[in-house]
Scaffold this active site. Structure first.
Site, short mmCIF file in Angstrom:
data_model
loop_
_atom_site.label_atom_id
_atom_site.label_comp_id
_atom_site.label_asym_id
_atom_site.label_seq_id
_atom_site.Cartn_x
_atom_site.Cartn_y
_atom_site.Cartn_z
N ASP A 1 0.88 -1.16 0.00
CA ASP A 1 0.00 0.00 0.00
C ASP A 1 0.92 1.22 0.00
OD1 ASP A 1 -2.26 1.68 0.25
OD2 ASP A 1 -2.02 1.72 2.42
N GLU B 1 -1.21 -1.34 -4.69
CA GLU B 1 -2.45 -0.60 -4.91
C GLU B 1 -2.16 0.63 -5.76
OE1 GLU B 1 -6.07 -0.32 -2.12
OE2 GLU B 1 -4.83 1.42 -1.66
N ASP C 1 -2.38 0.89 7.34
CA ASP C 1 -1.66 0.75 6.08
C ASP C 1 -1.15 -0.68 5.88
OD1 ASP C 1 -1.68 3.55 4.95
OD2 ASP C 1 -0.85 3.93 6.94
#
Length: 188
Positions: free
Chosen positions: A9, A69, A142
């Site tokens: 992420d 992502e 996260d």
């Protein structure tokens, strides 16, 4: 061969990462953590740290695949630019080691876990807790997001293997096979 997936992420202040694997049909999060970068003043220095840390992660865990992502929206254009650069630094580290990486949109990640592309972070974390053996400590958001990316990639790999196997086992594989098996249905 057991899949070991590195999920990322990206972030320019906090980058989440997670390592997901399967053992006897059970999914296990081997590592879930964050790289904190807010204390580094220069953005370019943060990018360098991201590149170096992702490179070290790749060397230490030797994943079979990687997933990251894709940032798609933001209120502040400057923040989006920095987020995109953080993602690029991580992707570059992966590609420098001649590894593949897949990108996933946030809605795609959420939908793969909860069935709803608009699910909240809490809903995603709840579902991951039910489906994956997690470390005992509470995970930062996260790190959970990175695990969700790894999960999404795992599901895509699993689906691709199933589709490939089905196609190989399917005797009727396209128009040529159909015509060969049904010559009387061909109109001149």
């Amino acid at each position: 061969m057991t899949d070991i997936i590195l999920g990322i992420d990206p972030g320019s202040r906090v980058m989440g990462y997670a390592v997901l694997t399967e053992d006897n049909g059970k999914l296990i999060a081997l590592r879930c953590d964050v790289l904190r970068l807010a204390h580094i003043e220069q953005h370019s220095d943060r990018l360098n740290v991201i590149f170096d840390e992702v490179s070290k992660l790749l060397s230490s865990i030797n994943p079979t695949s990687c997933a990251i992502e894709t940032p798609i929206y933001g209120v502040d254009p400057q923040a989006m630019l920095k987020l995109g650069r953080a993602q690029a630094a991580a992707i570059l580290a992966i590609k420098q080691q001649k590894r593949s990486v897949e990108e996933y949109y946030p809605k795609e990640v959420k939908k793969s876990i909860t069935g709803n592309g608009n699910a909240s972070k809490e809903q995603v974390a709840y579902m991951l807790d039910k489906m994956v053996r997690l470390p005992d400590e509470k995970l930062p958001n996260d790190a959970t997001d990175a695990l969700a990316v790894a999960w999404c990639h795992y599901m895509n790999i699993k689906g691709a293997k199933t589709r490939k196997q089905t196609h190989q086992n399917n005797k009727k594989g396209g128009w040529e096979a159909f015509i060969a098996e049904n010559p009387n249905r061909l109109k001149s």
